[in-house]
Structures are given as structure tokens and as C-alpha cells.
Write a protein that holds these residues in place. Structure first.
Motif, PDB file in Angstrom:
ATOM      1  N   ASP A  84       4.263   5.604  -5.295  1.00 56.76           N
ATOM      2  CA  ASP A  84       4.576   5.552  -6.721  1.00 56.76           C
ATOM      3  C   ASP A  84       3.520   6.281  -7.544  1.00 56.76           C
ATOM      4  OD1 ASP A  84       6.831   4.099  -6.171  1.00 56.76           O
ATOM      5  OD2 ASP A  84       5.999   2.156  -6.751  1.00 56.76           O
ATOM      6  N   ALA A  85       2.232   6.093  -7.166  1.00 62.22           N
ATOM      7  CA  ALA A  85       1.139   6.696  -7.936  1.00 62.22           C
ATOM      8  C   ALA A  85       1.105   8.213  -7.812  1.00 62.22           C
ATOM      9  CB  ALA A  85      -0.195   6.107  -7.482  1.00 62.22           C
ATOM     10  N   THR A  86       1.597   8.729  -6.689  1.00 61.09           N
ATOM     11  CA  THR A  86       1.508  10.174  -6.443  1.00 61.09           C
ATOM     12  C   THR A  86       2.850  10.895  -6.526  1.00 61.09           C
ATOM     13  OG1 THR A  86       1.744   9.844  -4.039  1.00 61.09           O
ATOM     14  CG2 THR A  86      -0.492   9.809  -4.941  1.00 61.09           C
ATOM     15  N   ALA A  87       3.891  10.170  -6.898  1.00 57.93           N
ATOM     16  CA  ALA A  87       5.251  10.720  -6.845  1.00 57.93           C
ATOM     17  C   ALA A  87       5.423  11.996  -7.669  1.00 57.93           C
ATOM     18  CB  ALA A  87       6.252   9.665  -7.308  1.00 57.93           C
ATOM     19  N   ASP A  88       4.786  12.059  -8.817  1.00 55.87           N
ATOM     20  CA  ASP A  88       4.979  13.205  -9.711  1.00 55.87           C
ATOM     21  C   ASP A  88       3.798  14.169  -9.671  1.00 55.87           C
ATOM     22  OD1 ASP A  88       7.428  12.169 -10.593  1.00 55.87           O
ATOM     23  OD2 ASP A  88       6.418  10.863 -12.035  1.00 55.87           O
ATOM     24  N   ILE A  89       2.941  14.025  -8.656  1.00 55.39           N
ATOM     25  CA  ILE A  89       1.747  14.863  -8.559  1.00 55.39           C
ATOM     26  C   ILE A  89       1.877  15.762  -7.336  1.00 55.39           C
ATOM     27  CG2 ILE A  89      -0.764  14.879  -8.335  1.00 55.39           C
ATOM     28  CD1 ILE A  89      -0.776  12.092  -9.585  1.00 55.39           C
ATOM     29  N   ILE A 117       0.833  -1.205   0.000  1.00 51.93           N
ATOM     30  CA  ILE A 117       0.000   0.000   0.000  1.00 51.93           C
ATOM     31  C   ILE A 117       0.866   1.252   0.000  1.00 51.93           C
ATOM     32  CG2 ILE A 117      -1.576   1.379   1.422  1.00 51.93           C
ATOM     33  CD1 ILE A 117      -2.903  -1.267   2.271  1.00 51.93           C
ATOM     34  N   LYS A 118       1.843   1.288   0.903  1.00 54.44           N
ATOM     35  CA  LYS A 118       2.675   2.499   0.996  1.00 54.44           C
ATOM     36  C   LYS A 118       3.467   2.720  -0.285  1.00 54.44           C
ATOM     37  CE  LYS A 118       5.338   5.198   4.222  1.00 54.44           C
ATOM     38  NZ  LYS A 118       5.748   5.361   5.623  1.00 54.44           N
ATOM     39  N   THR A 119       4.064   1.661  -0.801  1.00 56.48           N
ATOM     40  CA  THR A 119       4.839   1.789  -2.037  1.00 56.48           C
ATOM     41  C   THR A 119       3.939   2.150  -3.212  1.00 56.48           C
ATOM     42  OG1 THR A 119       6.460   0.181  -1.254  1.00 56.48           O
ATOM     43  CG2 THR A 119       6.376   0.583  -3.627  1.00 56.48           C
ATOM     44  N   GLY A 120       2.780   1.493  -3.287  1.00 59.64           N
ATOM     45  CA  GLY A 120       1.859   1.747  -4.402  1.00 59.64           C
ATOM     46  C   GLY A 120       1.351   3.171  -4.438  1.00 59.64           C
ATOM     47  N   VAL A 168       0.711  12.680   1.557  1.00 60.56           N
ATOM     48  CA  VAL A 168       1.470  12.123   2.682  1.00 60.56           C
ATOM     49  C   VAL A 168       0.712  10.926   3.236  1.00 60.56           C
ATOM     50  CG1 VAL A 168       2.375  12.536   5.000  1.00 60.56           C
ATOM     51  CG2 VAL A 168       2.471  14.358   3.279  1.00 60.56           C
ATOM     52  N   ILE A 169       1.418   9.788   3.404  1.00 61.67           N
ATOM     53  CA  ILE A 169       0.803   8.583   3.947  1.00 61.67           C
ATOM     54  C   ILE A 169       1.581   8.112   5.169  1.00 61.67           C
ATOM     55  CG2 ILE A 169       2.047   7.199   2.210  1.00 61.67           C
ATOM     56  CD1 ILE A 169      -0.191   5.095   2.500  1.00 61.67           C
ATOM     57  N   ASN A 170       0.844   7.781   6.225  1.00 53.68           N
ATOM     58  CA  ASN A 170       1.457   7.301   7.457  1.00 53.68           C
ATOM     59  C   ASN A 170       0.709   6.073   7.979  1.00 53.68           C
ATOM     60  OD1 ASN A 170       3.483   9.468   8.133  1.00 53.68           O
ATOM     61  ND2 ASN A 170       1.642  10.721   8.012  1.00 53.68           N
ATOM     62  N   ILE A 171       1.451   5.037   8.359  1.00 55.66           N
ATOM     63  CA  ILE A 171       0.877   3.886   9.060  1.00 55.66           C
ATOM     64  C   ILE A 171       0.995   4.200  10.543  1.00 55.66           C
ATOM     65  CG2 ILE A 171       1.053   1.406   9.487  1.00 55.66           C
ATOM     66  CD1 ILE A 171       2.469   1.241   6.716  1.00 55.66           C
ATOM     67  N   ASP A 172      -0.160   4.414  11.206  1.00 58.98           N
ATOM     68  CA  ASP A 172      -0.130   4.980  12.554  1.00 58.98           C
ATOM     69  C   ASP A 172      -0.424   3.989  13.682  1.00 58.98           C
ATOM     70  OD1 ASP A 172       0.546   7.602  11.769  1.00 58.98           O
ATOM     71  OD2 ASP A 172      -1.501   7.930  11.104  1.00 58.98           O
ATOM     72  N   THR A 173      -1.216   2.967  13.428  1.00 61.13           N
ATOM     73  CA  THR A 173      -1.440   1.960  14.464  1.00 61.13           C
ATOM     74  C   THR A 173      -1.386   0.579  13.820  1.00 61.13           C
ATOM     75  OG1 THR A 173      -3.854   1.697  14.296  1.00 61.13           O
ATOM     76  CG2 THR A 173      -3.038   3.527  15.641  1.00 61.13           C
ATOM     77  N   ILE A 174      -0.984  -0.402  14.625  1.00 62.81           N
ATOM     78  CA  ILE A 174      -0.937  -1.783  14.143  1.00 62.81           C
ATOM     79  C   ILE A 174      -1.095  -2.708  15.343  1.00 62.81           C
ATOM     80  CG2 ILE A 174       1.597  -1.888  14.264  1.00 62.81           C
ATOM     81  CD1 ILE A 174       1.452  -3.659  11.708  1.00 62.81           C
ATOM     82  N   LYS A 175      -1.878  -3.752  15.171  1.00 66.99           N
ATOM     83  CA  LYS A 175      -2.049  -4.720  16.249  1.00 66.99           C
ATOM     84  C   LYS A 175      -2.420  -6.077  15.651  1.00 66.99           C
ATOM     85  CE  LYS A 175      -6.780  -3.015  17.024  1.00 66.99           C
ATOM     86  NZ  LYS A 175      -7.702  -2.408  18.013  1.00 66.99           N
ATOM     87  N   GLY A 176      -2.077  -7.144  16.375  1.00 64.60           N
ATOM     88  CA  GLY A 176      -2.407  -8.484  15.893  1.00 64.60           C
ATOM     89  C   GLY A 176      -1.760  -9.550  16.751  1.00 64.60           C
ATOM     90  N   PRO A 219      -5.941  18.073  -4.015  1.00 62.98           N
ATOM     91  CA  PRO A 219      -6.988  18.009  -5.037  1.00 62.98           C
ATOM     92  C   PRO A 219      -6.581  17.239  -6.296  1.00 62.98           C
ATOM     93  CG  PRO A 219      -6.846  20.215  -4.122  1.00 62.98           C
ATOM     94  CD  PRO A 219      -5.676  19.454  -3.573  1.00 62.98           C
ATOM     95  N   GLU A 220      -5.307  17.295  -6.653  1.00 59.17           N
ATOM     96  CA  GLU A 220      -4.856  16.657  -7.894  1.00 59.17           C
ATOM     97  C   GLU A 220      -4.888  15.129  -7.819  1.00 59.17           C
ATOM     98  OE1 GLU A 220      -3.275  20.781  -7.729  1.00 59.17           O
ATOM     99  OE2 GLU A 220      -3.485  19.120  -6.301  1.00 59.17           O
ATOM    100  N   PHE A 221      -4.890  14.573  -6.628  1.00 58.76           N
ATOM    101  CA  PHE A 221      -5.052  13.121  -6.443  1.00 58.76           C
ATOM    102  C   PHE A 221      -5.910  12.969  -5.190  1.00 58.76           C
ATOM    103  CE2 PHE A 221      -4.186   8.668  -6.026  1.00 58.76           C
ATOM    104  CZ  PHE A 221      -3.764   8.248  -7.285  1.00 58.76           C
ATOM    105  N   ASP A 222      -7.213  13.156  -5.389  1.00 60.52           N
ATOM    106  CA  ASP A 222      -8.115  13.329  -4.256  1.00 60.52           C
ATOM    107  C   ASP A 222      -8.494  12.011  -3.581  1.00 60.52           C
ATOM    108  OD1 ASP A 222      -9.941  12.159  -5.995  1.00 60.52           O
ATOM    109  OD2 ASP A 222     -11.054  14.003  -6.357  1.00 60.52           O
ATOM    110  N   ASN A 223      -9.387  12.090  -2.629  1.00 60.01           N
ATOM    111  CA  ASN A 223      -9.764  10.934  -1.818  1.00 60.01           C
ATOM    112  C   ASN A 223     -10.354   9.806  -2.655  1.00 60.01           C
ATOM    113  OD1 ASN A 223      -9.309  13.170  -0.145  1.00 60.01           O
ATOM    114  ND2 ASN A 223     -10.618  12.366   1.453  1.00 60.01           N
ATOM    115  N   ALA A 224     -11.161  10.162  -3.643  1.00 58.28           N
ATOM    116  CA  ALA A 224     -11.781   9.125  -4.476  1.00 58.28           C
ATOM    117  C   ALA A 224     -10.721   8.352  -5.263  1.00 58.28           C
ATOM    118  CB  ALA A 224     -12.793   9.767  -5.428  1.00 58.28           C
ATOM    119  N   LYS A 225      -9.744   9.062  -5.792  1.00 60.23           N
ATOM    120  CA  LYS A 225      -8.680   8.392  -6.539  1.00 60.23           C
ATOM    121  C   LYS A 225      -7.836   7.512  -5.614  1.00 60.23           C
ATOM    122  CE  LYS A 225      -8.223  11.873 -10.192  1.00 60.23           C
ATOM    123  NZ  LYS A 225      -7.349  12.905 -10.800  1.00 60.23           N
ATOM    124  N   LEU A 226      -7.582   7.996  -4.408  1.00 55.36           N
ATOM    125  CA  LEU A 226      -6.805   7.208  -3.456  1.00 55.36           C
ATOM    126  C   LEU A 226      -7.560   5.955  -3.023  1.00 55.36           C
ATOM    127  CD1 LEU A 226      -5.130   9.980  -1.358  1.00 55.36           C
ATOM    128  CD2 LEU A 226      -3.954   8.024  -2.351  1.00 55.36           C
TER     129      LEU A 226
END
Length: 409
Positions: A217-222, A211-214, A231-239, A260-267
């Protein structure tokens, strides 16, 4: 209105402990002030809740319509970490301390007092000033969504959010926010025989990396000229339950700040694509759900509202006493947004990472709408010993009074 009464109103609403709830109590208090002044207003219940409500109030008539908005809720507080009672407004060294002093009961009170004083003086309002006091901004923005759904934004020409903009800055753009929960379902087994199970934690770790890499990569030039990049952050994890058992379930929460150029729907579409590819490629069983979904907003840097604010507020900023550190910070910020010859009194216009109720109120017009966030406060929202400078609070009342009478001209 005397200074003592202006401080008393702020003191009264800070005393109301509207921590992620009980906004109706704030609305009832404000309604009494508006009723006594003869200003049309109404409390609007939020769903079936007996403790949560919005408040709408109007001054003037006709077009243009300037919507002014602030939220009535505050965040949790740990009183043991405060030097004063967080729900008692306390003045010290020119600052006013209390939960919500900066975020954002000072901005709310300043708007209300400006309306009360304009009504008392009989000042003509060229158009309509519509106060939208919201519930739940800190979690989910249900109050702003209700105002939008009920049509209170349909005829609005401009929107002023009086969140703390930081040392008199004017904000006309903010990033969006997409919070998602990633769930991994597996099969439990003894750790000596892992082939009999399906390790949910391992699958979660693998898919989080995808997910983070994808997304990167998709937003690198935007990039957005004002808001920057995604900006993407993995903030909690449990298991897992114990060290000698293959875990059957795991979960992580991800926070993504959007433009706006890569909005919530696109993400969201990209996330689903990544997860489907992972599930199709092996034994993983990954699902994802959305929590917070806040639309990125990019207003108009040449809007009338913004220009009015910069003109009206300049004398107040020039006369206010700022520390050397504040001046240094403002000069650096001005340079970052292309202002080479910054001087005290200039109102810096820029974008910020955080979201506001504007993301719901103008969700149908997120690009180019006449929107500004401009309010008293500093960098202490959500912090222990939150405060607002007293001079700033009082100045903003005067700034809003002038703005409300001049916007429609």
C-alpha cells in the motif's frame, strides 16, 4: 599477451576455490602479476581474517580517477550437477566453463589483463585507473564497505563494475535489497488447552500479512522510470515443534527489492511502524532484524563513462556472433527501454533488479553518480555449468584497454 596466457590467467583464478572466503589467495595471485609488471598494488587484509582480503592496484596518476571494481569470491557449487570440474576452466563449443566464469572472474581477469597490457606497451593513461578487487560481494559486501571506509572512493570521478551485464548490455542502475528476519515469541501449551499459551505461528502469519499489505500500500504509487517498483517476497518460514503443541517461537525471512524513491531507510521505518502497531494491538511479541542492506543505485544515463562504453564497444558487439535467440532477446529489451530501431552493435543501457558492490562504494552518492556495470557474462551466474563465451571474454579485454586510455580525455 598471447591468447593462451589470457586464458591461463582466468584458468588460474577459477582454480582458486574462493567460495564465500579465501579471496586472499586470489589477491596474492594477482599481486604477483602486478609486481612482475611494475604496477603499484597492495593487499589489504579484511579485519582480523587470515583468509579474506581486498586488493588495490593503480595505473597512471592524477585526475580524473576511474575506479574499476570486481569481486574475488564465488558462490557454493554442487559438483555432482556439473558436466565438468567446476574449478577447472574447460573450453567447449566456444564457451569457457567454470565456477565464477561469468560471476565474475572473467570480468576481474579482463580488467587485470587490460592493465598489464597497457603497462607493458607504455601507453599513456590520462588520469588514474584504480582497481578495487573486493572480498565478500556475494554475502554482505564487507570488502566494498572496507574500501569505502578507508577512503579509496573519496577522489573517484566514475565507477565501473565489471559484473556480467548480459550480452553486452550496459547497466547504470540497480535495485537495492533489504533482507529482514521477523521473529515471533509466544508461549508453549498443550494443543487441547490453547488458552494457556500464546501461538507464535499464528501471530507470525498475521503480522506477515500486515507487513506485505502495508508495504504494498505504501509503495503502490511510487515507481522508478528505470528500475520499476518495490518488490517484497516472504521467502522462508519456520515454527513449532509438533502438531499437538502450541508453538512458542516462529521465524520468517523477507526479501525486499528497493528503489531510490522509497529506499531502504524508508522501508525500515515502515516495517517498524507496522510491527509496533501489531504488538500494541494484542498479545503478539514480534521483533525484526536486518540482514542484507544494499542501497539502490541510479546513475546518470548521459554520463561520459556510459557514452564511452557505448561508442568503444559497438564494433566488438557488431562483429561477435550472437544466436537468433540472443538477438531476439536484445531486440525485445531494446523496445522495453524505448529503442525502436535496435540493430546489432547498439549497447542497450538499462537498470536491473540485482545489486552490486556499487551499493557500498557509492553509498554516499547513490543518485546521478557516473556509474556503469559492464562486463562479460550471461544469465548463468550461480547456476550449474556456469560459463562465459570465449569471444566475449577476449573482447572485453580490448574494450577495457580502450576505455582506460580514453576515459580521461
Amino acid at each position: 599477451m598471447q591468447e593462451e596466457q589470457k586464458l591461463s590467467i582466468l584458468k588460474d583464478i577459477i582454480a582458486i576455490q574462493s567460495v564465500n572466503d579465501h579471496e586472499r589467495d586470489v589477491a596474492v595471485y594477482l599481486k604477483k602479476l602486478f609486481d612482475e609488471a611494475g604496477i603499484k598494488n597492495d593487499i589489504l587484509p579484511l579485519g582480523d581474517s587470515k583468509t579474506r582480503a581486498n586488493l588495490v592496484a593503480e595505473l597512471g596518476t592524477g585526475k580524473p580517477v576511474l575506479a574499476i571494481s570486481g569481486h574475488m569470491d564465488v558462490v557454493e557449487v554442487d559438483a555432482d550437477h556439473w558436466a565438468t570440474d567446476p574449478f577447472t576452466l574447460t573450453e567447449k563449443d566456444g564457451n569457457l566453463y567454470g565456477r565464477g566464469a561469468t560471476d565474475m572472474k572473467a570480468g576481474l581477469a579482463a580488467m587485470v589483463i587490460a592493465m598489464l597490457e597497457l603497462k607493458e606497451s607504455g601507453t599513456a593513461i590520462p588520469g588514474t585507473i584504480r582497481l578495487l578487487a573486493t572480498a565478500g560481494e556475494e554475502v554482505g559486501m564487507p570488502g566494498a564497505k572496507a574500501f569505502k571506509d578507508q577512503g579509496y572512493m573519496d577522489d573517484v570521478d566514475a565507477l565501473l563494475i565489471t559484473e556480467p551485464s548480459g550480452i553486452y548490455r550496459a547497466i547504470y542502475a540497480n535495485k537495492g535489497e533489504l533482507n529482514v528476519t521477523v521473529n515471533s515469541a509466544g508461549k508453549a501449551a498443550h494443543s487441547s488447552m490453547p488458552y494457556l499459551g500464546n501461538n507464535a505461528v499464528e501471530h507470525l502469519i498475521n503480522v506477515l500479512q500486515n507487513i506485505k499489505t502495508g508495504i504494498q500500500d505504501a509503495t503502490a504509487d511510487i515507481n522508478d522510470d528505470v528500475l520499476g517498483d518495490t518488490v517484497i517476497n516472504i521467502d522462508t518460514i519456520k515454527g513449532g515443534n509438533q502438531v499437538n503443541a502450541i508453538p512458542s517461537a516462529a521465524q520468517a525471512e523477507i526479501n525486499i527489492r528497493t528503489i531510490p524513491e522509497f529506499d531502504n531507510a524508508k522501508l525500515w521505518a515502515k516495517l517498524q511502524e507496522i510491527i509496533k502497531a501489531y504488538n500494541d494491538s494484542g498479545t503478539g511479541d514480534i521483533s525484526v532484524t536486518v540482514g542484507m542492506d544494499v542501497t539502490p543505485i541510479s546513475g546518470n544515463s548521459d554520463s561520459k563513462l556510459l557514452k564511452d562504453i557505448q561508442r568503444i564497444a559497438a564494433p566488438f558487439v557488431s562483429s561477435d556472433k550472437m544466436s537468433a535467440d540472443e538477438l531476439q532477446k536484445l531486440t525485445a529489451e531494446a523496445k522495453d527501454v524505448g529503442i525502436k530501431d535496435y540493430k546489432p552493435g547498439d549497447i542497450i543501457a538499462e537498470g536491473v533488479p540485482g545489486g552490486t558492490d556499487a551499493s557500498q562504494l557509492i553509498i554516499d552518492q547513490p543518485m546521478g553518480f557516473d556509474f556503469v556495470m559492464y562486463g562479460p557474462g550471461n544469465n548463468t551466474p550461480h547456476q550449474d555449468n556456469e560459463f562465459v563465451p570465449k569471444s566475449q571474454y577476449l573482447n572485453f579485454i580490448e574494450i577495457y584497454k580502450q576505455l582506460f586510455t580514453e576515459f580521461g580525455k
